[in-house]
Write a protein that holds these residues in place. Structure first.
Motif, PDB file in Angstrom:
ATOM      1  N   ALA A 100      41.856  37.031  44.236  1.00 27.69           N
ATOM      2  CA  ALA A 100      40.601  36.738  43.530  1.00 27.69           C
ATOM      3  C   ALA A 100      39.920  35.503  44.105  1.00 27.69           C
ATOM      4  O   ALA A 100      38.706  35.506  44.339  1.00 27.69           O
ATOM      5  N   ARG A 113      30.277  41.106  42.012  1.00 24.17           N
ATOM      6  CA  ARG A 113      31.638  41.011  42.554  1.00 24.17           C
ATOM      7  C   ARG A 113      32.285  39.694  42.105  1.00 24.17           C
ATOM      8  O   ARG A 113      33.458  39.666  41.751  1.00 24.17           O
ATOM      9  N   LEU A 117      35.709  39.391  40.019  1.00 21.46           N
ATOM     10  CA  LEU A 117      36.818  38.575  40.520  1.00 21.46           C
ATOM     11  C   LEU A 117      37.177  37.468  39.542  1.00 21.46           C
ATOM     12  O   LEU A 117      38.360  37.150  39.360  1.00 21.46           O
ATOM     13  N   TYR A 121      40.761  36.743  38.063  1.00 21.36           N
ATOM     14  CA  TYR A 121      41.321  35.409  38.259  1.00 21.36           C
ATOM     15  C   TYR A 121      41.740  34.814  36.921  1.00 21.36           C
ATOM     16  O   TYR A 121      42.837  34.287  36.779  1.00 21.36           O
TER      17      TYR A 121
END
Length: 133
Positions: A100, A113, A117, A121
Motif C-alpha cells: 500500500a 487509487r 490504498l 493501509y
C-alpha cells in the motif's frame, strides 16, 4: 555552459549512488538504532503518518499532499527495515503495508487509487498497532 555529454558524465556518480541498495536489513531512517524494538519503530512511524490522515471513513476527503506522502514513505522504509522482525502473525499486515505504501508514497497515483490504498493501509496498520500492543 557544459556540453550535454559532460553534464551527463558529471551526474553519473550521483545517479549511481542513488541506485545503490542498502546493506541487508538496510537503514531507512535516521535517529534510530538497528537494535531498536521493531514494534516501537513501526508503530511510531504509523502514528506519525496518522497525524496527517483524515479520520477513518473520510478517506475520500484525504488531501494527499507532499507532507503525507513523505510520512507514508517513511512508514514504508521503517517497515522494510523493522517489519521482518515483527511477530510472525503480523507478516500479512506487514506485506499489505509495504504494498500500500509503495503507491501511497508517490504523487503520480490517481486519487481513487490513493483512496483504495489508504483503506488497505489503514486496516493493515491497525493490525500491526494492535498486534504490537
Amino acid at each position: 555552459m557544459l556540453p550535454r555529454f559532460a553534464a551527463i558524465a558529471l551526474m553519473l556518480p550521483v545517479l549511481a549512488a542513488c541506485q545503490q541498495t542498502p546493506a541487508s536489513g538496510g537503514t531507512y531512517s535516521t535517529g534510530g538504532d538497528p537494535t531498536d524494538s521493531p514494534c516501537a519503530r513501526v508503530v511510531s512511524a504509523i502514528g506519525y503518518a496518522g497525524l496527517l490522515l483524515e479520520p477513518e471513513g473520510r478517506e475520500q476527503a484525504q488531501n494527499f499532499e507532499d507532507a503525507l506522502l513523505g510520512r507514508l514513505a517513511e512508514v514504508r522504509g521503517i517497515t522494510l527495515q523493522f517489519g521482518p522482525r515483527l511477530p510472525s502473525p503480523l507478516a500479512p499486515a506487514v506485506r499489505t503495508v509495504l504494498t500500500a505504501t509503495e503507491g501511497l508514497a508517490r504523487g503520480d497515483v490517481p486519487k481513487q487509487r490513493q483512496v483504495a490504498l489508504l483503506k488497505r493501509y489503514r486496516a493493515a496498520a491497525g493490525q500491526i498497532t494492535r498486534g504490537c500492543a
